[in-house]
Design a protein around this motif. Structure first.
Motif, mmCIF file in Angstrom:
data_model
loop_
_atom_site.group_PDB
_atom_site.id
_atom_site.type_symbol
_atom_site.label_atom_id
_atom_site.label_comp_id
_atom_site.label_asym_id
_atom_site.label_seq_id
_atom_site.Cartn_x
_atom_site.Cartn_y
_atom_site.Cartn_z
ATOM 1 N N HIS A 121 -89.450 -46.321 34.259
ATOM 2 C CA HIS A 121 -90.705 -46.101 33.538
ATOM 3 C C HIS A 121 -91.213 -47.414 32.937
ATOM 4 O O HIS A 121 -92.426 -47.666 32.917
ATOM 5 C CB HIS A 121 -90.503 -45.070 32.423
ATOM 6 N N ASP B 88 -98.418 -51.780 35.396
ATOM 7 C CA ASP B 88 -99.745 -51.269 35.032
ATOM 8 C C ASP B 88 -100.479 -52.241 34.114
ATOM 9 O O ASP B 88 -101.709 -52.326 34.139
ATOM 10 C CB ASP B 88 -99.623 -49.910 34.334
ATOM 11 N N ASP C 120 -92.586 -39.345 33.793
ATOM 12 C CA ASP C 120 -93.902 -39.973 33.895
ATOM 13 C C ASP C 120 -94.974 -38.892 34.076
ATOM 14 O O ASP C 120 -94.880 -38.074 34.987
ATOM 15 C CB ASP C 120 -93.902 -40.924 35.104
ATOM 16 N N PRO C 121 -95.996 -38.869 33.218
ATOM 17 C CA PRO C 121 -97.034 -37.839 33.344
ATOM 18 C C PRO C 121 -97.754 -37.862 34.686
ATOM 19 O O PRO C 121 -98.291 -36.829 35.114
ATOM 20 C CB PRO C 121 -97.993 -38.174 32.194
ATOM 21 N N GLN C 122 -97.752 -39.010 35.363
ATOM 22 C CA GLN C 122 -98.374 -39.105 36.682
ATOM 23 C C GLN C 122 -97.421 -38.718 37.811
ATOM 24 O O GLN C 122 -97.810 -38.764 38.989
ATOM 25 C CB GLN C 122 -98.889 -40.522 36.908
ATOM 26 N N GLY C 123 -96.187 -38.377 37.465
ATOM 27 C CA GLY C 123 -95.237 -37.919 38.466
ATOM 28 C C GLY C 123 -94.658 -39.010 39.332
ATOM 29 O O GLY C 123 -94.118 -38.730 40.411
ATOM 30 N N ARG C 124 -94.701 -40.260 38.871
ATOM 31 C CA ARG C 124 -94.215 -41.363 39.700
ATOM 32 C C ARG C 124 -92.709 -41.562 39.599
ATOM 33 O O ARG C 124 -92.084 -42.083 40.532
ATOM 34 C CB ARG C 124 -94.927 -42.659 39.308
ATOM 35 N N THR D 30 -92.157 -41.789 28.090
ATOM 36 C CA THR D 30 -93.348 -42.638 28.152
ATOM 37 C C THR D 30 -93.684 -43.211 26.779
ATOM 38 O O THR D 30 -94.096 -44.373 26.667
ATOM 39 C CB THR D 30 -94.535 -41.838 28.717
ATOM 40 N N HIS E 238 -93.196 -31.891 31.509
ATOM 41 C CA HIS E 238 -93.123 -33.056 32.395
ATOM 42 C C HIS E 238 -91.752 -33.159 33.066
ATOM 43 O O HIS E 238 -91.658 -33.511 34.246
ATOM 44 C CB HIS E 238 -93.426 -34.331 31.602
ATOM 45 N N TRP F 98 -91.058 -32.835 37.194
ATOM 46 C CA TRP F 98 -90.295 -33.816 37.970
ATOM 47 C C TRP F 98 -89.141 -33.149 38.707
ATOM 48 O O TRP F 98 -88.876 -33.465 39.874
ATOM 49 C CB TRP F 98 -89.779 -34.919 37.068
#
Length: 328
Positions: free
Chosen positions: A15, A22, A175-179, A227, A315, A319
């Protein structure tokens, strides 16, 4: 300049790597892949497979990539395992960090951000626990981290290294974006284990101890979204770059939940029931520990975004479902 993330293929480290990328930072990762997963490293981020105790390797990475900051996650982290294998924990967590610090000093690294743990406090009398509370770890894991904190302070004093020590409380979520998320096989984190039980990876889960001096008899912990924890590291980096003083801060929300409350939250998020078997206490587990958070808010411009248990659980469960689909 470049940031070295040790353990960057692991749960929290991956993360951190994403957050740094980013933000446009140059990043390099060192991970022995004992618990890390190579596939979570973003394309274009150099990955060196090896141990932080290998001074030849670490020195070459630091020189080649012109590293000015190390964010050090690589460690063994399972409390009961540390009780049965103390020498392994002192080797990986303390001795290897000594070697990493030697390489950092030799190559002129300026900043060092260390992932420590609330386990350095042990069974605390103060609730919530402040950074100035007595340090009485109950496990070799906690002691190995405390020894490293002491060593880091001595090195900082002797060599002018700029340092932030972050004492994590219970890290969870994804990760909220699912990465990326918690992918370690056999992980022992409560929310991870409960999510694995939901998706059928485990036939049941266990509750370790129901006779603690807490409202419902199970352990109480302060759960922080991974996060938000990574955001605290970014704040620590900015603090050091701005000339801030060396410091140690707790990373939590200042709110505790019991094991039974967490399990109920997972059941709500999943919309289903699952079996949780009661069993005896594990060695090294204090009854309750909740973060005092005044210092982190006073020192950093940290604004947590996911400080809600239901969000953390949602979250983590998303995942876990992703991992199940990926493996099917």
């Amino acid at each position: 300049m470049t940031i070295l993330v040790t353990g960057g293929a692991g749960y929290i480290g991956s993360h951190m790597v994403l957050a740094l990328r980013d933000a446009g930072e140059d990043v390099v990762v060192l991970d022995n892949l004992s618990t890390g997963v190579k596939s979570v490293i973003p394309e274009g981020v150099p990955l060196y497979v090896g141990d932080t105790g290998n001074e030849t390797l670490t020195a070459s990475i630091l020189k080649w990539h012109k590293v000015d900051t190390i964010i050090h996650f690589a460690a063994s982290v399972v409390v009961p395992d540390s009780v049965s294998n103390p020498l392994g924990y002192y080797k990986n967590n303390t001795s290897n960090t000594r070697s990493l610090l030697a390489s950092a000093v030799a190559t002129g690294v300026e900043n060092f951000i260390f992932s420590s743990t609330a386990a350095v406090y042990g069974d605390v009398d103060m609730k919530p626990v402040s950074e100035d509370s007595p340090l009485r770890p109950m496990s070799p894991y906690g002691t190995s981290k405390l020894m490293t904190e002491t060593m880091l302070a001595d090195v900082a004093y002797a060599h002018g290294l700029h340092t932030v020590v972050l004492r994590y409380f219970n890290v969870a979520g994804a990760d909220p974006q699912g990465r990326t998320g918690q992918s370690t096989p056999g992980a022992t984190h409560l929310i991870k284990v409960a999510a694995e039980t939901v998706v059928g990876k485990r036939p049941y889960m266990q509750i370790y101890g129901t006779d603690y001096p807490t409202p419902d008899g199970t352990c109480v912990r302060d759960y922080i979204h991974v996060t938000d924890l990574v955001a605290a590291h970014s704040c620590a980096l900015n603090h050091l770059r701005d000339g801030g003083a060396n410091t140690t801060v707790n990373c939590g929300y200042g709110r505790g939940y019991s094991v039974l409350e967490v399990i109920d939250a997972v059941k709500r998020a999943a919309g289903t029931d699952f079996e949780a078997r009661l069993t005896g206490r594990r060695p090294g587990d204090p009854p309750s520990i909740v973060a005092g958070v005044d210092r982190i808010h006073e020192t950093f411009s940290w604004q947590p975004r996911y400080g809600n248990l239901d969000t953390i659980v949602a979250h983590a469960l998303a995942w876990e479902r992703h991992l199940r689909e990926k493996s099917s």
